[in-house]
Design an enzyme around this catalytic site. Structure first.
Site, PDB file in Angstrom:
ATOM      1  CD  GLU A  21      12.936   9.581  19.933  1.00  0.00           C
ATOM      2  OE1 GLU A  21      12.809  10.804  20.157  1.00  0.00           O
ATOM      3  OE2 GLU A  21      13.395   9.110  18.874  1.00  0.00           O
ATOM      4  N   PRO A  24       7.711   1.834  19.082  1.00  0.00           N
ATOM      5  CG  PRO A  24       5.614   2.425  18.265  1.00  0.00           C
ATOM      6  CD  PRO A  24       7.052   2.839  18.224  1.00  0.00           C
ATOM      7  CB  THR A  52       9.271   7.041  17.303  1.00  0.00           C
ATOM      8  OG1 THR A  52       9.110   5.622  17.314  1.00  0.00           O
ATOM      9  CG2 THR A  52      10.502   7.428  18.092  1.00  0.00           C
ATOM     10  CD1 TRP A  53       3.955   9.249  12.464  1.00  0.00           C
ATOM     11  CD2 TRP A  53       2.449   9.019  14.101  1.00  0.00           C
ATOM     12  NE1 TRP A  53       2.714   9.366  11.899  1.00  0.00           N
ATOM     13  CE2 TRP A  53       1.764   9.230  12.892  1.00  0.00           C
ATOM     14  CE3 TRP A  53       1.705   8.854  15.268  1.00  0.00           C
ATOM     15  CZ2 TRP A  53       0.374   9.274  12.812  1.00  0.00           C
ATOM     16  CZ3 TRP A  53       0.332   8.902  15.184  1.00  0.00           C
ATOM     17  CH2 TRP A  53      -0.323   9.105  13.979  1.00  0.00           C
ATOM     18  NE  ARG A 111       9.991  17.108   4.842  1.00  0.00           N
ATOM     19  CZ  ARG A 111      10.883  17.244   3.863  1.00  0.00           C
ATOM     20  NH1 ARG A 111      10.950  18.372   3.188  1.00  0.00           N
ATOM     21  NH2 ARG A 111      11.727  16.284   3.578  1.00  0.00           N
ATOM     22  CE  LYS A 179      11.095  23.369  12.099  1.00  0.00           C
ATOM     23  NZ  LYS A 179      11.720  22.007  12.071  1.00  0.00           N
ATOM     24  CD  GLN A 190      19.163  13.347  13.208  1.00  0.00           C
ATOM     25  OE1 GLN A 190      18.705  12.676  14.119  1.00  0.00           O
ATOM     26  NE2 GLN A 190      18.988  13.048  11.939  1.00  0.00           N
TER      27      GLN A 190
END
Length: 610
Positions: A21, A24, A52-53, A111, A179, A190
């Site tokens: 992972e 930016p 990631t975001w 989420r 989900k 996590q």
């Protein structure tokens, strides 16, 4: 491009795999160096990579650019994170459209964090995406099976900001079922360090009466341990339980010896991977590394693990020169009772382990990350902890701690209490307490804060103390470390321009100053760099883990002023406290001063005798 599920299906039965992972970077130079790092780490042959975001879509453009590079240029199966809380539908639609356009076929649907400053969050009925399950359903409705969708899970239970101790994976189970039923293809957890809790969690899912988790890939999230400070900090922020066995191993080496901590960290993760793979009888065979944009620890783990050992590569030696064969080769093809030379006509090919790919100076130059105070050229600069710009404490506790200041004198008093140790945290800090080195300059800092210069960062000068020093030590053994005195503080605009006149005299100090409007002042050129912490160690070049320059100051200044706005949101709009904080945000400067005479430990503090 293929999906993650297709890649897994293409493996042999029970064949392990791993993934990486990345996030930016905050600076342009960090992005450039991350691209080089990605090219090296792609040689380790991960099954896929995650990008990631940022919270609220704050890194949407950078995230898409990075994911596209991984897919198009590096040929990596890429998974883009996507959060939906407090997110405009148009941003979600644009991200999904561009992901498809660029061949990205994997989404981790999350989420995300609720709006900050809200103790108990209930999504408004008008919001289309309230939870991750809404995002999963939407992607399936709009794109069918084009995207492979992953969802998050919490082996120790989700840590609610209002009551992080009340964690129980059984409470979260109905949401994970929902989900998964909505169309999730895999589950990613996590980070954790308690292997027993993960094993119990995986068993609970596999044995659930619904049968919905019977075959779905469950991929544990693992965080390599790079330094003692980052290990403790990340575990605390993520509310990860640290079992005694892990703490005993970490405590077996000096916390200041980053090299030994890293090696012990490698052993811890290798053992975790081995236990998970074997004790789940190979049901869990994928392992996801939260790299924090660093590579050496990951490469060492892959080298030492008997489960996820990466395929060795061939390096061809001919007439004193070397070149790598780009196609990975299996371990079996080059190993038989150890590494054997394989003759290829007149050349010799030898096996190259993963760590050699990531042991060059290009790979390890930023091995000693230090968060805000790291090298802004490093991809790991300002490492993301998943919390973004935040007060680091729940709103209720923040109000209990800081009350409702109505004057600048009230603000000064909060800073002074923090320095005296009677206040555990400020909006710009975490509940870790002051560092021992700050205690050495406590009196000087208290004096300045009482005068209305609110300090958010500082360090004393150090002229060559041993690297195992209890206060200042870091890095490998038998070295010496140095640092220049520095201070960073908020100051009213009128007082800043008075101070600026003094700073312009002579060349003993360097400074940066800026405000929320983007005004910027410095006595240095745009490309000048200040090394403020460095070390000299046996058999190494001089290591500079901490530099300050214009790009890093501007990146941090933007965050530092944003924290004022986060604090302001705790109070009613028309209140005196809200008005006060708003005025400070609009009219103060953030100033960073470095004194170059590190031999004279009092030089900076004498200079600031206002």
């Amino acid at each position: 491009m293929t999906t993650i599920i297709e890649r897994i299906a293409g493996l042999k039965p029970e064949e392990p795999f791993f993934s990486f992972e990345f996030f930016p970077p905050k600076t342009d130079s960090g992005v450039q160096n991350l691209v080089a790092r990605l090219r090296r780490m792609a040689q380790l042959n991960p099954l896929f990579v995650n990008i990631t975001w940022g919270a609220g879509g704050s890194t949407v453009s950078k995230s898409l650019d990075l994911a596209t590079l991984c897919t198009s240029e590096l040929g990596l199966t890429t998974c883009l994170h996507l959060t939906c809380t407090n997110m405009e539908k148009s941003i979600i639609d644009e991200a999904l459209s561009k992901a498809k356009q660029h061949g990205i076929r994997n989404i981790l649907a999350l989420r995300g964090d609720p709006p900050r400053g809200v103790e108990y969050w209930t999504p408004p009925e008008s919001q289309e995406f309230m939870y991750a399950v809404d995002l999963v359903r939407y992607i399936r409705e709009e794109y069918g099976d084009y995207f492979c969708i992953g969802v998050a899970a919490y082996p120790e239970g989700y840590a609610d900001g209002s009551n992080p101790e009340a964690k129980d994976p059984k409470i979260d189970l109905p949401y994970l079922i929902e989900k998964t039923a909505a169309g999730a293809d895999f589950i990613m957890t996590q980070l954790f360090f308690d292997t027993d809790k993960f094993l119990a969690f995986e068993k609970m899912l596999r044995e659930h009466e619904s049968g919905i988790f019977e075959t779905i890939p469950i991929i544990p999230g693992l965080l390599p341990i790079n330094t003692f400070q980052s290990f403790i900090r990340t575990a605390k922020l993520s509310h990860a339980h640290l079992p005694d066995s892990v703490l005993e191993k970490i405590d077996s080496v000096p916390s200041t010896d980053d090299e030994q901590v890293k090696q012990v960290g490698v052993e811890i993760l290798v053992e975790m991977i081995d236990r998970i793979y074997n004790e789940t009888h190979h049901r869990v065979r994928g392992f996801h590394f939260y790299t924090l944009n660093l590579e050496r620890s990951v490469a060492l783990i892959l080298d030492k693990s008997n489960v996820v050992k990466t395929p060795l590569r061939l390096k061809v030696v001919s007439q004193g020169t070397e070149k790598k064969i780009q196609k990975p080769v299996s371990i079996e093809s080059v190993l038989s009772d150890g590494v054997k030379d394989i003759k290829i006509t007149e050349k010799v090919a030898v096996a190259v382990p993963a760590s050699e790919v990531s042991m060059t100076s290009e790979a390890s130059w930023d091995d000693f990350p230090n968060g805000r105070w790291g090298d802004p050229r490093s991809p790991a600069y300002g490492e993301i902890d998943g919390y973004g710009i935040t007060l680091h404490v729940p709103a209720k506790r923040a109000l209990e701690l800081w009350g409702s200041p109505e004057t600048t004198a009230d603000i000064s008093e909060l800073f002074v209490q923090y320095l005296k140790g009677t206040l555990p945290v400020l909006p710009w800090s975490e509940e870790e307490g002051l560092s021992p080195e700050t205690k050495l300059i406590e009196a000087d800092l208290i004096r300045l804060n009482k005068l209305g210069l609110w300090t958010v960062a500082s360090q004393p000068a150090v002229n060559g103390v041993r690297s195992d020093d209890k206060i200042f030590g870091w890095g490998p053994r038998n070295g010496y470390v140095f640092q220049k005195a520095l201070i960073e503080f908020f100051v009213p605009e009128n007082r800043w321009f008075t101070l600026k006149e003094r700073l312009q005299i002579g060349d003993s100090v360097s400074y940066y100053a800026g405000n929320c409007r983007g005004d910027f002042f410095s006595n240095m050129n745009a490309n000048d760099v200040n090394a403020v912490t460095w070390g000299v160690f046996p058999n190494r070049e001089v290591v500079q883990p901490t530099i300050i320059e214009e790009q890093s100051f501007k990146a941090w200044s933007e965050e530092a002023f944003a924290v004022w706005k986060e604090w302001q949101r705790l109070y009613p709009h028309a209140s005196k406290t809200s008005s006060l904080i708003s005025t400070i945000h609009e009219s103060y400067y953030l100033v960073s001063i470095i004194h170059h005479d590190y031999v004279n430990t009092n030089a900076l503090w004498n200079f600031l005798q206002l």
